[in-house]
Design a protein around this motif. Structure first.
Motif, short mmCIF file in Angstrom:
data_model
loop_
_atom_site.label_atom_id
_atom_site.label_comp_id
_atom_site.label_asym_id
_atom_site.label_seq_id
_atom_site.Cartn_x
_atom_site.Cartn_y
_atom_site.Cartn_z
N GLN A 39 43.78 44.82 44.32
CA GLN A 39 43.02 43.76 43.67
C GLN A 39 41.53 44.03 43.70
O GLN A 39 40.83 43.89 42.69
CB GLN A 39 43.32 42.44 44.37
N VAL A 40 41.01 44.42 44.86
CA VAL A 40 39.58 44.68 44.99
C VAL A 40 39.16 45.87 44.14
O VAL A 40 38.14 45.83 43.45
CB VAL A 40 39.21 44.93 46.47
N ALA A 41 39.94 46.93 44.18
CA ALA A 41 39.60 48.13 43.43
C ALA A 41 39.49 47.86 41.93
O ALA A 41 38.60 48.37 41.25
CB ALA A 41 40.65 49.22 43.68
N VAL A 42 40.37 47.01 41.42
CA VAL A 42 40.40 46.73 39.98
C VAL A 42 39.37 45.67 39.58
O VAL A 42 38.71 45.78 38.54
CB VAL A 42 41.82 46.29 39.55
N GLY A 43 39.23 44.64 40.40
CA GLY A 43 38.48 43.47 39.96
C GLY A 43 37.06 43.30 40.45
O GLY A 43 36.34 42.41 39.95
N VAL A 223 57.89 46.64 36.01
CA VAL A 223 56.46 46.56 36.29
C VAL A 223 55.73 45.70 35.26
O VAL A 223 54.90 44.86 35.62
CB VAL A 223 55.84 47.98 36.33
N VAL A 224 56.04 45.88 33.98
CA VAL A 224 55.32 45.16 32.92
C VAL A 224 55.49 43.64 33.04
O VAL A 224 54.50 42.90 33.05
CB VAL A 224 55.73 45.66 31.52
N PRO A 225 56.73 43.11 33.13
CA PRO A 225 56.86 41.66 33.28
C PRO A 225 56.25 41.15 34.58
O PRO A 225 55.72 40.03 34.61
CB PRO A 225 58.37 41.41 33.23
N LEU A 226 56.27 41.94 35.64
CA LEU A 226 55.64 41.52 36.89
C LEU A 226 54.12 41.42 36.71
O LEU A 226 53.48 40.47 37.20
CB LEU A 226 55.97 42.50 38.02
N MET A 227 53.55 42.39 36.01
CA MET A 227 52.11 42.37 35.79
C MET A 227 51.71 41.21 34.86
O MET A 227 50.69 40.55 35.09
CB MET A 227 51.65 43.70 35.21
N LEU A 228 52.51 40.96 33.84
CA LEU A 228 52.22 39.84 32.94
C LEU A 228 52.34 38.52 33.69
O LEU A 228 51.52 37.61 33.50
CB LEU A 228 53.18 39.86 31.76
N SER A 229 53.32 38.41 34.57
CA SER A 229 53.48 37.20 35.39
C SER A 229 52.29 37.03 36.33
O SER A 229 51.79 35.92 36.53
CB SER A 229 54.78 37.27 36.19
N VAL A 235 45.16 33.55 35.83
CA VAL A 235 44.48 32.60 34.94
C VAL A 235 44.68 31.18 35.46
O VAL A 235 43.75 30.35 35.41
CB VAL A 235 45.02 32.73 33.50
N SER A 236 45.86 30.87 35.99
CA SER A 236 46.13 29.55 36.56
C SER A 236 45.22 29.29 37.76
O SER A 236 44.72 28.18 37.95
CB SER A 236 47.60 29.45 36.99
N ILE A 289 38.72 37.23 32.36
CA ILE A 289 38.87 38.62 31.94
C ILE A 289 39.20 39.50 33.14
O ILE A 289 40.05 40.38 33.08
CB ILE A 289 37.59 39.12 31.24
N ARG A 290 38.50 39.23 34.26
CA ARG A 290 38.72 40.00 35.48
C ARG A 290 40.10 39.78 36.05
O ARG A 290 40.78 40.71 36.50
CB ARG A 290 37.67 39.63 36.52
N THR A 291 40.55 38.53 36.05
CA THR A 291 41.78 38.20 36.77
C THR A 291 43.03 38.73 36.08
O THR A 291 44.05 38.92 36.74
CB THR A 291 41.91 36.67 36.95
N ILE A 292 42.95 38.98 34.78
CA ILE A 292 44.14 39.46 34.07
C ILE A 292 44.62 40.79 34.65
O ILE A 292 45.78 40.90 35.07
CB ILE A 292 43.89 39.54 32.56
N PRO A 293 43.76 41.82 34.75
CA PRO A 293 44.24 43.06 35.39
C PRO A 293 44.34 42.95 36.92
O PRO A 293 45.24 43.51 37.53
CB PRO A 293 43.19 44.09 34.99
N ALA A 294 43.39 42.20 37.54
CA ALA A 294 43.37 42.13 39.00
C ALA A 294 44.60 41.43 39.55
O ALA A 294 45.26 41.92 40.49
CB ALA A 294 42.10 41.42 39.47
N ALA A 295 44.93 40.26 39.01
CA ALA A 295 46.10 39.53 39.48
C ALA A 295 47.39 40.26 39.09
O ALA A 295 48.38 40.22 39.83
CB ALA A 295 46.11 38.11 38.91
N ALA A 296 47.38 40.91 37.93
CA ALA A 296 48.55 41.68 37.51
C ALA A 296 48.86 42.76 38.54
O ALA A 296 50.01 42.93 38.97
CB ALA A 296 48.29 42.30 36.14
N VAL A 297 47.83 43.49 38.94
CA VAL A 297 48.00 44.56 39.93
C VAL A 297 48.37 43.99 41.29
O VAL A 297 49.21 44.55 42.02
CB VAL A 297 46.70 45.39 40.03
N THR A 298 47.76 42.86 41.67
CA THR A 298 48.03 42.25 42.98
C THR A 298 49.50 41.89 43.13
O THR A 298 50.16 42.30 44.09
CB THR A 298 47.18 40.97 43.15
#
Length: 313
Positions: A39-43, A223-229, A235-236, A289-298
């Motif tokens: 999470q930190v590395a990405v966001g 991986v993809v549905p997990l990242m989308l979730s 965002v929530s 914008i940040r949380t979309i990839p960061a939370a996906a990876v987390t």
């Protein structure tokens, strides 16, 4: 059976589950640590922009892109990573405690890790995790925020610090123990609704994706549905808590540590007086914008790590 006896029995079952490897326990800590580091590395770069937007007035940064350009121009690309050491070191403990508490709170409600909790139980577990997590999140966030806004300190000629350890030492020397827990109640106020929404959003989306599977097993999601979730969860998180996050950032960058709990209302009043309602949402777009990839990876890292360790998610 009395309530106390029931609670003790559930705790006993949990310990047995952990010892046998069917529950979370140490696996939650390991998976949470890996998820936090990802999470930190990405966001972190966008988090730096978000915090600077929250604290500085419109006379300093006109918008996220202006903040990005000024930061890179004046401090280089690595300026976006200011304060990263604090969350990178602390996020292992923070996320471990967060995910473990969340897992434990689910089990207390359902009676067994094998029972799927309802979304209402997920929300309660997320809120409990957020409250407990504040103990570690508050000092980590404090050091991160104060390091991230050293742009202004450098311009004003104020003291600057090269990392979280010198800053933490300075705060303790100046203000004692409360210097390192600066803004604790503001962190609690943010973490409870934020994590309630975080986990509920993630679980809701994950279960929706699982409905497309023949057996509906969430543990078979790729991986993809997990990242989308995870992105839905992220965002929530910010949608439920962003104004409280603005208040927390302002409080943790104030001149002296506040006392009591009434300072949250005082900070909210000051923000409204200075900038109106829009002041509570400065940097919100950057956070989303940040949380979309960061939370996906987390979440993807956590779920896949738990599967690899043979733990239950």
């Amino acid at each position: 059976m009395s309530e106390e006896a029931t609670t003790f029995s559930l705790m006993q079952d949990r310990l047995i589950d952990e010892a046998s490897g069917s529950g979370g326990g140490w696996k939650d800590f390991v998976a949470g640590s890996l998820a936090g580091a990802a999470q930190v590395a990405v966001g972190h770069p966008l988090d730096t922009i978000k915090v600077r937007m929250q604290i500085e007035g419109a006379n300093v940064f006109k918008g996220p892109m202006d903040c990005l350009m000024k930061t890179v121009r004046n401090e280089g690309f690595l300026g976006l990573y200011k304060g990263m050491a604090s969350p990178l070191v602390g996020i292992a403990a923070v996320n471990s405690l967060l995910f473990w508490t969340y897992s434990y709170a689910k089990t207390i409600q359902t009676g067994s890790p094998a029972i799927t909790p309802s979304l209402e139980q997920i929300t309660i577990a997320g809120a409990c995790a957020g409250a407990v997590n504040s103990i570690l999140a508050s000092p980590v966030e404090l050091l991160k925020v104060r390091l991230q806004v050293q742009y202004t300190a450098a311009v004003d000629g104020a003291a600057t610090f090269r990392g979280p350890v010198p800053l933490a030492r300075h705060l303790v020397q100046q203000f004692g123990a409360r210097g390192i827990m600066w803004g604790f109640w503001a962190t609690v106020a943010r973490e409870i609704p934020a994590n309630a929404a975080f986990y509920t959003g993630f679980e809701f989306a994950k279960r929706r994706f699982a409905n497309s599977l023949a057996d509906g097993d969430v543990n078979k999601l790729g991986v993809v549905p997990l990242m989308l979730s995870g992105s839905v969860g992220g965002v929530s998180y910010w949608t439920a808590s962003y104004p409280l996050d603005v208040i927390k950032s302002r409080v943790q960058n104030s001149a002296t540590p506040p006392r009591g709990i009434g300072y949250i209302a005082v900070a909210a009043r000051d923000i409204f007086a200075e900038q109106g309602l829009k002041g509570f949402f400065r940097g919100y777009s950057t956070s989303v914008i940040r949380t979309i990839p960061a939370a996906a990876v987390t979440f993807a890292t956590y779920e896949l790590s738990m599967r690899a360790l043979g733990g239950s998610t």
